[in-house]
Design a protein around this motif. Sequence first.
Motif, PDB file in Angstrom:
ATOM      1  N   LYS A 162       0.836  -1.201   0.000  1.00  0.00           N
ATOM      2  CA  LYS A 162       0.000   0.000   0.000  1.00  0.00           C
ATOM      3  C   LYS A 162       0.871   1.251   0.000  1.00  0.00           C
ATOM      4  O   LYS A 162       0.543   2.245  -0.664  1.00  0.00           O
ATOM      5  N   ALA A 163       1.989   1.202   0.724  1.00  0.00           N
ATOM      6  CA  ALA A 163       2.892   2.358   0.789  1.00  0.00           C
ATOM      7  C   ALA A 163       3.468   2.682  -0.586  1.00  0.00           C
ATOM      8  O   ALA A 163       3.619   3.852  -0.950  1.00  0.00           O
ATOM      9  N   THR A 164       3.774   1.643  -1.369  1.00  0.00           N
ATOM     10  CA  THR A 164       4.298   1.877  -2.720  1.00  0.00           C
ATOM     11  C   THR A 164       3.230   2.507  -3.606  1.00  0.00           C
ATOM     12  O   THR A 164       3.520   3.393  -4.420  1.00  0.00           O
ATOM     13  N   THR A 165       1.987   2.037  -3.446  1.00  0.00           N
ATOM     14  CA  THR A 165       0.887   2.638  -4.206  1.00  0.00           C
ATOM     15  C   THR A 165       0.719   4.099  -3.840  1.00  0.00           C
ATOM     16  O   THR A 165       0.537   4.960  -4.717  1.00  0.00           O
ATOM     17  N   GLU A 166       0.757   4.407  -2.559  1.00  0.00           N
ATOM     18  CA  GLU A 166       0.642   5.799  -2.117  1.00  0.00           C
ATOM     19  C   GLU A 166       1.756   6.654  -2.721  1.00  0.00           C
ATOM     20  O   GLU A 166       1.522   7.781  -3.158  1.00  0.00           O
ATOM     21  N   GLN A 167       2.958   6.101  -2.750  1.00  0.00           N
ATOM     22  CA  GLN A 167       4.085   6.827  -3.331  1.00  0.00           C
ATOM     23  C   GLN A 167       3.869   7.097  -4.813  1.00  0.00           C
ATOM     24  O   GLN A 167       4.121   8.213  -5.301  1.00  0.00           O
ATOM     25  N   ALA A 168       3.395   6.088  -5.536  1.00  0.00           N
ATOM     26  CA  ALA A 168       3.148   6.254  -6.973  1.00  0.00           C
ATOM     27  C   ALA A 168       2.090   7.317  -7.233  1.00  0.00           C
ATOM     28  O   ALA A 168       2.232   8.148  -8.145  1.00  0.00           O
ATOM     29  N   LEU A 169       1.031   7.315  -6.430  1.00  0.00           N
ATOM     30  CA  LEU A 169      -0.043   8.288  -6.610  1.00  0.00           C
ATOM     31  C   LEU A 169       0.445   9.710  -6.292  1.00  0.00           C
ATOM     32  O   LEU A 169       0.146  10.660  -7.032  1.00  0.00           O
ATOM     33  N   GLU A 170       1.166   9.867  -5.212  1.00  0.00           N
ATOM     34  CA  GLU A 170       1.637  11.196  -4.828  1.00  0.00           C
ATOM     35  C   GLU A 170       2.667  11.741  -5.818  1.00  0.00           C
ATOM     36  O   GLU A 170       2.679  12.932  -6.122  1.00  0.00           O
ATOM     37  N   LEU A 171       3.526  10.865  -6.333  1.00  0.00           N
ATOM     38  CA  LEU A 171       4.493  11.311  -7.331  1.00  0.00           C
ATOM     39  C   LEU A 171       3.799  11.718  -8.632  1.00  0.00           C
ATOM     40  O   LEU A 171       4.202  12.679  -9.294  1.00  0.00           O
ATOM     41  N   THR A 172       2.747  10.983  -8.998  1.00  0.00           N
ATOM     42  CA  THR A 172       1.983  11.340 -10.201  1.00  0.00           C
ATOM     43  C   THR A 172       1.337  12.706 -10.019  1.00  0.00           C
ATOM     44  O   THR A 172       1.352  13.548 -10.931  1.00  0.00           O
TER      45      THR A 172
END
Length: 367
Positions: A162-172
Amino acid sequence: MSEDPKIPDDVWERFARDSERDIRDSAPKEPSARAREVTERLRRQEARGELPEGWRTGPARQQKSRRGLWGVLGVAVAVVVAVVAVKPSLVPGDPFGGGTSSEAASSPLPEETAAPTAAPSAEASAIPTLDDPFAGSPAKRWADGAAGIAVPEAKAVGGRSKATTEQALELTRKLLVESNLDAGTLHGERPKAALDVLDPVQKNVRGLLETALIKPDKKHDPLWMFSRFDPEEVRLVGDVVKTRGRMTFKAGDHASVAVHADYTFVYPVVQTNGSTEVTRTIIRRVLDVEISDPARYQVTPGKLSVVKWDQDINNSACDVHDGYLHPHFASSEPTGPSPSGPTTDPYDRSRTLDAHRDEACGTVSRV
């Protein structure tokens, strides 16, 4: 002067029937012999002082009177309700909380959670001004700037946390903001913060954009990713760019979290020559990025890899590749070749950006 609202026949019939019953029940009746005898006995007792004071208006009689009153009022209320149902405008104010059509037309739109099925409806004709740069535009009801880029709730996908998904979304989100809303980027400065989000290992993306910013041409165009205006030619009106779109994610093909972003940005601008004429440039950007597993792929941790990008730039000069947007003003001579492509609605987010669509310079149905 309008006619009084017509009350339905069944309401009038019920009113007449109930009224007749209430009148009949309340009409004087000839007392029976037994009733006359009781009445006479009570009268004699009252004369002798054997009955308590106020016996004629005791609780039972008072309650009956109240019931009779509420019965009559109930009929009247029924008639009023029927009239309001036929013509609600007779009631002053806005008792049902519906609001007027003008209020609804100016209220902010709810967040976009799925692809629209049609273009926004036509707005009342209005000329944009320095005080109201979004007049006559559907974007007037869109969110302001970064507020229109909402990040969905993250969860683990494709074996990534989930943390990786959050990172991907915030970077996008950061890439979209820094590329399309940052004041420095819009004024033609080097979009360093946006570039830093991209994986330097991906030379065909970050390397291409770095080259495009230094020496733009048809094959190296920074407008593919960044919204940039020539500060010597135009300036933004105010500090608000209208934004609308959505972001989704799923498991990618490379042990990755894949993020899909689809956003439209509306920029109100005015020429720097002293003119007060306001026009708008509308850009829709579709972006697919991912964060892959660095243990399995040659990627830089914490950076985005771009899978695909596309853009639909409207009301800007065609075939001018100097790295800047060049909005068209009605009072100025057009820059670039004459339009030969199809006419499109730049606010229509229901359209898909077909990779094989006609790339000829077209016209817009509205700005």
